[in-house]
Design a protein around this motif. Sequence first.
Motif, short mmCIF file in Angstrom:
data_model
loop_
_atom_site.label_atom_id
_atom_site.label_comp_id
_atom_site.label_asym_id
_atom_site.label_seq_id
_atom_site.Cartn_x
_atom_site.Cartn_y
_atom_site.Cartn_z
N VAL A 193 22.77 -74.59 100.97
CA VAL A 193 23.47 -75.41 99.98
C VAL A 193 22.65 -76.66 99.67
O VAL A 193 22.51 -77.06 98.50
N GLU A 194 22.06 -77.26 100.71
CA GLU A 194 21.26 -78.47 100.49
C GLU A 194 20.03 -78.17 99.63
O GLU A 194 19.68 -78.95 98.73
N GLU A 195 19.40 -77.04 99.87
CA GLU A 195 18.25 -76.65 99.04
C GLU A 195 18.66 -76.45 97.59
O GLU A 195 17.97 -76.87 96.66
N GLU A 196 19.79 -75.78 97.42
CA GLU A 196 20.29 -75.52 96.06
C GLU A 196 20.67 -76.84 95.37
O GLU A 196 20.43 -77.01 94.17
N ASN A 197 21.26 -77.76 96.14
CA ASN A 197 21.58 -79.08 95.57
C ASN A 197 20.33 -79.78 95.07
O ASN A 197 20.32 -80.35 93.98
N GLU A 198 19.27 -79.71 95.86
CA GLU A 198 18.02 -80.35 95.45
C GLU A 198 17.46 -79.72 94.18
O GLU A 198 17.01 -80.41 93.27
N ARG A 199 17.50 -78.40 94.13
CA ARG A 199 16.99 -77.70 92.94
C ARG A 199 17.80 -78.09 91.71
O ARG A 199 17.26 -78.42 90.65
N LEU A 200 19.13 -78.05 91.84
CA LEU A 200 19.99 -78.37 90.69
C LEU A 200 19.85 -79.83 90.27
O LEU A 200 19.90 -80.14 89.07
N GLU A 201 19.70 -80.72 91.25
CA GLU A 201 19.48 -82.14 90.91
C GLU A 201 18.27 -82.27 90.00
O GLU A 201 18.30 -83.04 89.03
N LEU A 202 17.22 -81.51 90.31
CA LEU A 202 16.00 -81.56 89.49
C LEU A 202 16.23 -80.91 88.13
O LEU A 202 15.83 -81.43 87.10
N GLU A 203 16.89 -79.75 88.13
CA GLU A 203 17.01 -78.97 86.89
C GLU A 203 18.15 -79.43 86.00
O GLU A 203 18.08 -79.31 84.78
N LEU A 204 19.25 -79.90 86.61
CA LEU A 204 20.41 -80.29 85.81
C LEU A 204 20.73 -81.78 85.90
O LEU A 204 21.42 -82.32 85.04
N GLY A 205 20.29 -82.39 87.00
CA GLY A 205 20.61 -83.80 87.18
C GLY A 205 21.83 -84.04 88.05
O GLY A 205 22.26 -85.18 88.21
N TYR A 206 22.45 -82.97 88.55
CA TYR A 206 23.57 -83.14 89.46
C TYR A 206 23.64 -81.96 90.43
O TYR A 206 22.99 -80.94 90.24
N ASP A 207 24.48 -82.13 91.47
CA ASP A 207 24.50 -81.12 92.54
C ASP A 207 25.46 -79.96 92.23
O ASP A 207 26.12 -79.94 91.18
N LEU A 208 25.51 -79.01 93.16
CA LEU A 208 26.27 -77.78 92.95
C LEU A 208 27.75 -78.05 92.77
O LEU A 208 28.38 -77.52 91.84
N LEU A 209 28.33 -78.87 93.64
CA LEU A 209 29.77 -79.14 93.55
C LEU A 209 30.11 -79.79 92.21
O LEU A 209 31.06 -79.37 91.54
N THR A 210 29.31 -80.76 91.80
CA THR A 210 29.54 -81.41 90.51
C THR A 210 29.46 -80.39 89.38
O THR A 210 30.27 -80.41 88.45
N ALA A 211 28.48 -79.50 89.47
CA ALA A 211 28.29 -78.49 88.43
C ALA A 211 29.51 -77.57 88.34
O ALA A 211 30.00 -77.27 87.25
#
Length: 279
Positions: free
Chosen positions: A233-251
């Motif tokens: 989950v932490e890895e995915e959060n980092e990726r999404l932060e870069l690609e979308l600007g926010y984390d998985l839960l926010t998305a």
Amino acid sequence: GNITLALAGNPNTGKTSLFNLLTGSRQHVGNWPGVTVERKEGHFSYEGMNFTLVDLPGIYSLGAASIDEQVASEFLIKEKPELAITVVDASNLERSLYLVVQMLEAGQPLIIALNMADVAENKGIRIHREKLEKALGVPVVPTVARERKGLEDLVKRVKDRFENGVSLSLLAIPYGEKVEQSLDRIAKNVSSALLREANIDRRLASIKIAEGDPLIISMLEKLGEAKEVTAIVEEENERLELELGYDLLTAVIERRWNFISAITQKVAERNLSLKKNLS
Ligand code: GDP
Ligand code: K
Ligand code: MG
């Protein structure tokens, strides 16, 4: 046999009013195990079918942000009521739909009681019942609990659901490619032991993990999987932060609201000439 129904919904949508109208004096009040939240259970019969109705605490979403959320979420997951009557405030449709959507994603069969139809009308709001049914794939029954309106229809629709078999109305929200990638990765990394223990499928497990659902997290801990899954989950959060600007839960939360907002725009009509003149 006796069929268990849950009565769910936001606070002050008319759950207890409906509960009282349906069960009359056939009710008892206790506490939920371990907490001082009131648990109301009642009984009613309709055309030879016997129902037990459980009045759940009023909540805006499933989760663990409050004791009320925990109680309601655990009841739905653990006791798996055969059908829920989810009470929606017709004058506050958009806000009410978040819980409905979460319940549908969780595979909870439900019927919507579209209550406060009178308040909506006074505000000049008209909800297209059939469009809402279509958009969510569940029956919608308008009610005005304060005036005992719509009860017969509601009970009929409940009975219909059992006569025709309660179908699982799984709702798939379009989370978008980048988020789906994260959900897929989490889904692939949960064990079948977890799915068995939680009695859910892979996709739902991944959504619940993305939400940080405390029941699922505690199961992961018990099974010794929490560390590995948290790292993903932490890895995915980092990726999404870069690609979308926010984390998985926010998305996940944002996409749900987008989905709900699109439905609300389609089914709710604001007509100022409907509005009763208060001056
Ligand atoms: P709960 O918090 O969901 O259990 O909601 P309640 O049943 O306690 O109702 C909250 C308030 O709304 C009470 O004052 C009810 O009398 C009122 N109420 C319930 N249903 C309706 C309705 O359809 N129309 C109107 N105008 N008021 C309602
Ligand atoms: K109340
Ligand atoms: Mg209540």
